[in-house]
Structure formats: structure tokens, C-alpha cells
Design a protein around this motif. Structure first.
Motif, PDB file in Angstrom:
ATOM      1  N   LEU A 272      22.148   4.267  36.294  1.00 61.97           N
ATOM      2  CA  LEU A 272      22.862   5.892  36.685  1.00 61.97           C
ATOM      3  C   LEU A 272      21.686   5.981  37.722  1.00 61.97           C
ATOM      4  N   VAL A 273      20.154   5.935  38.056  1.00 64.74           N
ATOM      5  CA  VAL A 273      19.463   6.061  39.418  1.00 64.74           C
ATOM      6  C   VAL A 273      20.386   6.107  39.900  1.00 64.74           C
TER       7      VAL A 273
ATOM      8  N   GLY B  81      23.469  10.890  46.426  1.00 63.99           N
ATOM      9  CA  GLY B  81      22.796  11.926  47.448  1.00 63.99           C
ATOM     10  C   GLY B  81      22.855  12.614  45.921  1.00 63.99           C
ATOM     11  N   GLU B  82      23.117  12.430  44.978  1.00 65.20           N
ATOM     12  CA  GLU B  82      23.109  13.679  43.840  1.00 65.20           C
ATOM     13  C   GLU B  82      21.882  13.553  43.273  1.00 65.20           C
TER      14      GLU B  82
ATOM     15  N   ASP C 155      15.026   8.387  49.170  1.00 66.03           N
ATOM     16  CA  ASP C 155      15.926   8.647  48.188  1.00 66.03           C
ATOM     17  C   ASP C 155      15.160   8.719  46.256  1.00 66.03           C
ATOM     18  N   HIS C 156      15.100   7.534  46.152  1.00 64.76           N
ATOM     19  CA  HIS C 156      14.773   7.495  45.199  1.00 64.76           C
ATOM     20  C   HIS C 156      13.097   8.398  44.576  1.00 64.76           C
TER      21      HIS C 156
END
Length: 312
Positions: free
Chosen positions: A192-193, A200-201, A235-236
Motif C-alpha cells: 500500500l505504502v 504520488g497519491e 516521497d515516503h
């Protein structure tokens, strides 16, 4: 995210501070370091009193990591309207750093868009303050071009990980409807992650509930940490900061700690502290949070984590 700026004068230093911190500090002492293999920066709230005990604590907090990382030179900026406070700090800091063999480039005081050099000799009079405007400085323009956001204050930065009431309620109800998490959640949570990071959601409601419901499991949390690299940390961070804003209280400490980890890995120490504030508000002795706080205090670089991963 690595920020490399070359300062050649006081106004360059003043323009560099909000870029490297990510916000415009107020009532703060900022230290910039130069010449180390891994230079770093530090910001402290001004001590409530400038007595000897408070000054000794400030010196120890700043000297220790500078000594560890073999810093060559430092510069200080005191953000305060109180010239006397800045003078006391300068008179204490400069001799302490010189005694360690660390040169002091300058001690500046900034307030209301003006600056001056702070005299080191106790009781000396400050020179007149000089107006400055960092809004049009090349460092600021470079930061904007690179997509880095500089917040108006630490409070504004902290708001980026502040709770969102309606989302917390909605996600909390969804978490309550899920079965107890277990080791089998490691893979689906990771997928999921990774999906949100790659696309980029933002997290969707059902997915967020699944991730938050399982993040209290140590094996799930550890897997989330191992998924982060310095290249993907930003991004994380975007994903985990969004999850933190909607996390109900039971899930806040672990979610905040992972958010702080991502911020540290991306070079955003100020945001890491903001996330840790949320962690410690719920669990003042959270193990991962405490470990990360120690890393930040000691200016441990993200490369240290890569060494841990490589040796695992």
C-alpha cells in the motif's frame, strides 16, 4: 534532500538559515557549521534566562556534535529583539568554541528585517542594525526552483503534521472495524505504502486504516523503515505525514516516529522534531522516537542508517 549553499558574507548566512531549516526562525539560536565531512545545522529555542547554567547547557548541546563531527568553523545567528541576550550568548559561545579549536565566523543578531554583528566582549555596545531582505536572495530563488518550501514560522511547519479532526474520526472508525493486526500485515502494508509513493497519491481511507491499524506491530513498523532510502525518503515522508495527520491517538506514536524517520532521512531535521513532538505528546518514552531524538541531538547523519541496513 541535500542543500549545499556557499555563503560569503552576513547576508548570505541570513538567507541560508530559512533555506536549510525550512522555516523562518523566531526567538531562536541557530548554528551553521562548515568544514566537516558531514556539516549540519542546529536550532535551539532561546533559553528563558541567560544565566550561567542555561548558557552552559546551550554550549554543551552545540559543542558536543561539533566536536564529534570535527567541525572547522561555525556561525551563529541569534533571532531576538533583545541585544543583551544576544550579547550574553556571544560572550559565552565564542570562547567555548575557540577552546575546542573551532573557529567562529561571526555571531549575528537578526530582528524585524535587520541585522548586526554581536560584539563578543561582554558589555560592549552593538553597532547599528542594517536592513536586509532575503526574499530576493539567490539562495531563496534556488530553493524555490528546487521545489523546497520555506515556511513563515516553525508553527507553520508544525501545522504540516498537525491532526485533522474529521479524518482522524473517519479513519478511527475504519480501524475499529478491522481484525487485530498480525505479522501477515507486513506485505500488504508495504505494498500500500509503496503504491502511494510510486504513484504520488495520497492515502485512501481504506488503505490508510489498514496501514495505521497495523503500524503498532513492531515487524510492520520495522519493514516500513527498511523500505525508505535517501533517494525515496522525501516521497515516503509525504505519505507518512499524511497518515500522521489522520492517525487516531493509539496509532500516533508509531506513525509519528516513522514520519520523523523519513524526515531525518530526507535531511529535514526541523520537520523530524515536529513529528517527534506529536509522538512524545502521546508516548513520552516511545523507543523509536527516543532513538531518533538522540540521533538529531547528536547530528547523526542519515548515512549511519544505510550502514545499519548494509550490515543487516
Amino acid at each position: 534532500m541535500t542543500t549545499v549553499l556557499t555563503a560569503s558574507g552576513p547576508e548570505d548566512l541570513l538567507a541560508a538559515v530559512p533555506v536549510v531549516l525550512g522555516f523562518h526562525p523566531q526567538e531562536s539560536l541557530v548554528m551553521l557549521t562548515f568544514g566537516a565531512v558531514r556539516s549540519f545545522h542546529a536550532r535551539l529555542d532561546l533559553p528563558p534566562s541567560a544565566d550561567d547554567a542555561a548558557l552552559a547547557e546551550v554550549i554543551e548541546v552545540l559543542v558536543a556534535p561539533s566536536r564529534t563531527h570535527q567541525v572547522d568553523h561555525v556561525a551563529f545567528v541569534v533571532y531576538s529583539g533583545a541585544a543583551a541576550v544576544a550579547g550574553r550568548l556571544a560572550a559565552a559561545l565564542v570562547p567555548a568554541f575557540v577552546a575546542e579549536g573551532i573557529g567562529v565566523v561571526d555571531v549575528l543578531r537578526a530582528h524585524d528585517g535587520a541585522w548586526c554583528s554581536v560584539p563578543v566582549r561582554a558589555g560592549a555596545t552593538e553597532p547599528p542594525m542594517v536592513p536586509y531582505d532575503d526574499a530576493c536572495h539567490p539562495f531563496t530563488a534556488e530553493a524555490v526552483f528546487a521545489g523546497r518550501v520555506t515556511h513563515a514560522s516553525r508553527a507553520e511547519l508544525r501545522a504540516t503534521v498537525a491532526p485533522v479532526a474529521g479524518q482522524r474520526t473517519r479513519w478511527g472508525r475504519l480501524i475499529e472495524s478491522l481484525p487485530e493486526p498480525g505479522p501477515a500485515d507486513v506485505t500488504p502494508v508495504g505494498e500500500l505504502v509503496t503504491g502511494w509513493v510510486d504513484r504520488g497519491e495520497p492515502p485512501d481511507d481504506d488503505g490508510a486504516a489498514r496501514v495505521l491499524g497495523a503500524i503498532t506491530r513492531i515487524e510492520v513498523r520495522d519493514a516500513a523503515l527498511y523500505a525508505v532510502t535517501r533517494e525515496t525518503a522525501h516521497d515516503h515522508l509525504r505519505v507518512w505525514a499524511a497518515l500522521l495527520r489522520g492517525a487516531p491517538d493509539p496509532q500516533v506514536p508509531d506513525t509519528a516516529a516513522v514520519t520523523a524517520f523519513c524526515a531525518w532521512m530526507s535531511g529535514d531535521g526541523a520537520l523530524a522534531w515536529c513529528a517527534l513532538d506529536r509522538c512524545f505528546d502521546v508516548d513520552p518514552e516511545h523507543p523509536l522516537g527516543t532513538c531518533l531524538a538522540e540521533c538529531l541531538v547528536r547530528a547523526v547523519p542519515p548515512a549511519a542508517w544505510e550502514e545499519v541496513v548494509d550490515s543487516a
